[in-house]
Structures are given as structure tokens and as C-alpha cells.
Design an enzyme around this catalytic site. Structure first.
Site, mmCIF file in Angstrom:
data_model
loop_
_atom_site.group_PDB
_atom_site.id
_atom_site.type_symbol
_atom_site.label_atom_id
_atom_site.label_comp_id
_atom_site.label_asym_id
_atom_site.label_seq_id
_atom_site.Cartn_x
_atom_site.Cartn_y
_atom_site.Cartn_z
ATOM 1 N N GLU A 76 -32.604 -39.560 -33.975
ATOM 2 C CA GLU A 76 -34.060 -39.579 -34.241
ATOM 3 C C GLU A 76 -34.346 -39.770 -35.726
ATOM 4 O O GLU A 76 -35.279 -39.178 -36.266
ATOM 5 C CB GLU A 76 -34.705 -38.283 -33.739
ATOM 6 C CG GLU A 76 -34.695 -38.135 -32.232
ATOM 7 C CD GLU A 76 -35.838 -38.865 -31.557
ATOM 8 O OE1 GLU A 76 -36.972 -38.714 -31.991
ATOM 9 O OE2 GLU A 76 -35.569 -39.592 -30.586
ATOM 10 N N ARG A 95 -41.069 -35.918 -34.442
ATOM 11 C CA ARG A 95 -39.913 -35.376 -35.158
ATOM 12 C C ARG A 95 -39.840 -33.860 -35.196
ATOM 13 O O ARG A 95 -38.737 -33.295 -35.160
ATOM 14 C CB ARG A 95 -39.844 -35.968 -36.574
ATOM 15 C CG ARG A 95 -39.256 -37.343 -36.524
ATOM 16 C CD ARG A 95 -39.191 -38.047 -37.835
ATOM 17 N NE ARG A 95 -38.515 -39.328 -37.626
ATOM 18 C CZ ARG A 95 -38.729 -40.411 -38.339
ATOM 19 N NH1 ARG A 95 -39.598 -40.406 -39.328
ATOM 20 N NH2 ARG A 95 -38.076 -41.522 -38.069
#
Ligand SMILES: Cc1cc2nc3c(=O)[nH]c(=O)nc-3n(C[C@H](O)[C@H](O)[C@H](O)COP(=O)(O)OP(=O)(O)OC[C@H]3O[C@@H](n4cnc5c(N)ncnc54)[C@H](O)[C@@H]3O)c2cc1C
Length: 407
Positions: A387, A266
Site C-alpha cells: 500500500e 492508508r
């Protein structure tokens, strides 16, 4: 003695400056055109391949930077250049990481080169997980993979959506359900090789931003792939499923290994957001210094100057969170407070905020396509969505802090 430093080493500075040059001289001049065309900027990807930016070797080198800063520095510079074009350049990496994380050495050696092609004939790859009814809720996935033992083939059926490079990719990595009883533990990833029958592109989406990046549905109708296309192989899958069934029978909570991977990946998205935010801030700062109203530069008004102060402060704070999480991932520190999610959450919200303020500082010009902040503002909206949305990042952080399992 002191080994804490935020100084970049010479190698990092060199790579950063080299990427900056590419972003400034190749990506920036092409950004408005490819945004309008809403097409994959093949000539720019080819240019990136020629100089070595579009290759697995380059990303592997950055990923192995022992400080953890190689990938964030790369993402920040490329997305500073232009988010849509940058995603076209790094999108293949998402599929490549899927193979690197789960594939055997043979699968890595066979498929990753075909994902990138070469400078004379560049290719892209797609990672297909999201579905119309399974976005944030990955466990709701319906695409099914069934093993045909007689032919040692897997048969895939379903519809994927929002796939970056979906349908135009040489190699598709498809996540599918192999055991519906096990929720997300019953998923597996498959390679769909170039030219496989039954895989087709559905709708290509017309998007708000990052329009130079191709996003489309991928339809799978009786797609047959050889047994060797199951990432990791059948034996490993059978063992994993047996363990999951055992634990599920025993009522045990299964530790979600994928969560650790997400925490590590991330920050890269956070770094993309920092790149877009920094780009918009720089345009706004220049404009505020030169635009005259009421006989003086608009930056002489505290109302404008304070905006810039907030923008810069937030960008730097976002970068520090990204760097911390990347450093933790690379040096094997445990993510006790979902620090990877924190960095993505904060940086993506900062990008939206900073680009909106940049539009305001440029006034009427900010609202037109004559100036790049209009595009950057549209581009920035993606970071809080893909994401894992901002809400999902908050959920992950909150559950981690509360010690509640994340499914
Ligand atoms: C441009 C683009 C490129 C993409 N590329 C890819 C790709 O290459 N491969 C791929 O597989 N996917 C890709 N995606 C998909 C992306 O990851 C999903 O859009 C994202 O995960 C969100 O899913 P969703 O759109 O279905 O939204 P939903 O899950 O339907 O969410 C809608 C809203 O509800 C909120 N919400 C949902 N559940 C909760 C909850 N429990 N608590 C609080 N709020 C909640 C969300 O935060 C969001 O605001 C891409 C998407 C876009 C737009």
C-alpha cells in the site's frame, strides 16, 4: 459544549470487544499453525463469516461510523489477533473497495456478493494492480485492455504480481492500461468473473511474514470479459479519457483524484500495524514482568523498562495519527499535509521497531517459534512495503508540503 473526545462510544466499545474475543479465541490459537502451513486459513475465514465478521455488511457498517473510528478499531483488533489470518479475512475488502469506488450500482450488487460467498461456501477476491516492473511506479503498468467493439468485450493481456488472493479468488479486479499515452490517467479497472478462461495463477510466493495470506502472480492471456465488466462503464471511461487528453494537450497538470482515495485508505493499514505492534508489546511486557535474571524481574532493569516505555509511547502516538487521519477522511476534512500517508508511514515504522524490541526483550525465547513475537516481527515487515512503501509515503508527504504535484 466541548465536542472533542477520544472516548469511544458504547457501540464502538461493543464491536471492539466482540472482535477482540474473536481475535483472542479463534485467531490466536490458529496463528502459528497457519503461519507454518503458509496456506489460506479457510476454516477461520468460514468461522468469521458465520459470526458476521467476514461480510461486506460488517465493513460497510464500520466504514459508516460517523467518527471515522470504525475501520481503525476493526483493523487493530483483527491484526492484534494475527496479521496473516487477518489479511486473509480483510484482503477481499481491497477488491470490494475497488468496485465500490468505481463501479455502477449494478456492478456493486452483482460482484461484491460473489467476492464474499456465504458462510456455507466462503469465497475471496483479489485486487491486481502491481506488476513485475510497476510497483511503486504505477504509471509503468503494461497490462493492456483492448476493446473489441464487434463483440462488446474487453481483452486483457499481461502479468500481475504480489496479488493478495491472486489465482484463488472467485472474483479478480484487474487494473489495466486502456490508453498508454495518458500514463496512470489511462488506466481502468475490470472485473474478471469466476472461471474466466485465460486467467491463471503464476508463482505463489513463499514469504517472510503474513504467511497465512496467499500472495501470487496472476497471468492474463487473452482474457475476454463482457463490456459490462469495465468498472463504471464505457461511457464514463470515454468521458474521463477525453478530459484527460484535453488537459494533456493543454499542458495542464491533472489533479490526481486517486491520491485523495489513498489518503483516506492508508490509515486502515496504519491501524493494522498498530494491532501487530500492540500484540508484540503486550507479550514483551508480560515477559519482562515474569522473567527473572540476577534475582529480579528483568523489567526492574531500566534498560528493559525504558524500551517498554518507548514502545508504548510510540504505539499510542501511531494510533492517534491513524485516528486523526480516519476522522479527517470520514468528516470530509482536506488532507493538507498528507495526514493519511503520515499515519501509515509512522505506524508501519513503529510496528517494525516495536516487534524488533519485543524479540530482544524475550532474548533467546524471542528468537524461537515457541513465542509469538518471532512471527509478529516477520509479519510487521510488510507494513512498510505494501500500500505504498515508507519511501513513497515520505515522497507524498514531502511533495504535499512543498506544493509539488504528485504523479
Ligand atoms: C505480501 C504482499 C501483498 C501485496 N498485495 C498486493 C495486492 O493485493 N495487490 C497489488 O496490486 N499489490 C500488492 N502488493 C504489492 C505492493 O503494493 C508493492 O510491493 C509495493 O507497492 C512496492 O512495489 P515493489 O515491490 O515493486 O517495490 P519497488 O517499487 O521496486 O521499490 C523498491 C524499493 O525502492 C524504493 N523506491 C521506489 N521508488 C522510489 C522513489 N521514487 N523514491 C525513493 N524510493 C523509491 C521503494 O520504497 C522500495 O524500498 C503486495 C505486496 C506484498 C509484498
Amino acid at each position: 459544549m466541548a465536542d472533542f473526545t477520544l472516548d469511544l462510544n458504547d457501540d464502538q466499545k461493543q464491536v471492539r470487544d466482540w472482535l477482540h474475543g474473536f481475535a483472542e479465541n479463534v485467531m490466536r490459537p490458529a496463528a502459528a499453525e497457519w503461519d507454518e502451513r503458509e496456506e489460506t486459513p479457510w476454516p477461520i475465514i468460514q468461522e468469521a463469516a458465520k459470526v458476521g465478521i467476514y461480510s461486506l455488511d460488517f465493513y460497510a457498517q464500520q466504514a459508516f461510523d460517523p467518527t471515522g473510528l470504525g475501520i481503525p478499531l476493526t483493523m487493530e483488533e483483527l491484526f492484534w489477533g494475527d496479521a496473516g489470518i487477518a489479511l486473509s479475512i480483510v484482503g477481499t475488502g481491497l477488491a470490494a473497495v475497488g468496485v465500490l469506488a468505481n463501479g455502477t450500482e449494478e456492478q456493486i450488487g452483482t460482484w461484491i456478493p460473489q467476492m464474499y460467498g456465504d458462510a456455507a461456501d466462503v469465497k475471496v477476491a483479489a485486487f491486481c494492480s502491481s506488476e513485475p516492473d510497476a510497483g511503486s511506479d504505477v504509471a509503468a503498468m503494461r497490462t493492456r485492455a483492448v476493446y473489441d467493439e464487434a463483440r462488446d468485450e474487453w481483452v486483457l493481456n499481461g502479468t500481475k504480481t504480489w496479488a493478495t488472493n491472486g489465482g484463488i479468488a472467485n472474483v479478480h479486479v484487474v487494473v489495466a492500461v486502456v490508453d498508454p499515452e495518458l500514463g496512470s490517467k489511462g488506466h481502468a479497472s475490470f472485473i474478471v468473473p469466476p472461471g474466466t478462461r485465460g486467467l491463471s495463477q503464476g508463482q505463489k510466493f513463499k514469504k517472510h511474514g503474513i504467511r497465512a495470506s496467499h500472495t501470487a502472480e496472476v497471468v492474463l492471456e487473452d482474457v475476454r470479459v463482457p463490456g459490462g465488466c469495465l468498472l463504471g462503464g464505457k461511457e464514463k471511461l470515454d468521458e474521463r479519457l477525453a478530459r484527460a487528453r484535453e488537459r494533456s494537450r493543454a499542458g495542464e497538470q491533472i489533479k490526481n483524484a486517486a491520491m485523495a482515495t489513498f489518503e483516506a485508505s492508508r490509515p486502515a493499514v496504519g491501524a493494522m500495524a498498530v494491532g501487530t505492534a500492540r500484540a508484540a508489546y503486550e507479550v514483551a511486557l508480560d515477559y519482562a514482568k515474569t522473567r527473572q535474571q540476577f534475582g529480579r524481574p528483568i523489567i526492574d532493569n531500566q534498560g528493559v523498562a525504558f524500551q517498554l516505555a518507548d514502545m508504548r509511547t510510540r504505539i499510542d502516538a501511531a494510533r492517534l495519527l491513524v485516528w486523526r487521519a480516519s476522522w479527517m477522511a470520514t468528516t470530509g476534512k482536506r488532507f493538507t499535509s498528507a495526514e493519511g500517508s503520515m499515519s501509515k508511514l509512522y505506524a508501519s515504522e513503529v510496528a517494525k521497531d516495536v516487534t524488533a524490541r519485543a524479540v530482544q526483550i524475550l532474548g533467546g525465547n524471542g528468537y524461537t517459534r515457541e513465542y509469538p513475537v518471532e512471527r509478529m516481527h516477520r509479519d510487521a515487515a510488510i507494513y512498510t512495503i505494501f500500500e505504498g512503501t515508507s519511501e513513497i509515503q515520505r515522497l507524498v508527504i514531502a511533495r504535499t508540503l512543498g506544493g509539488v504535484p504528485i504523479r
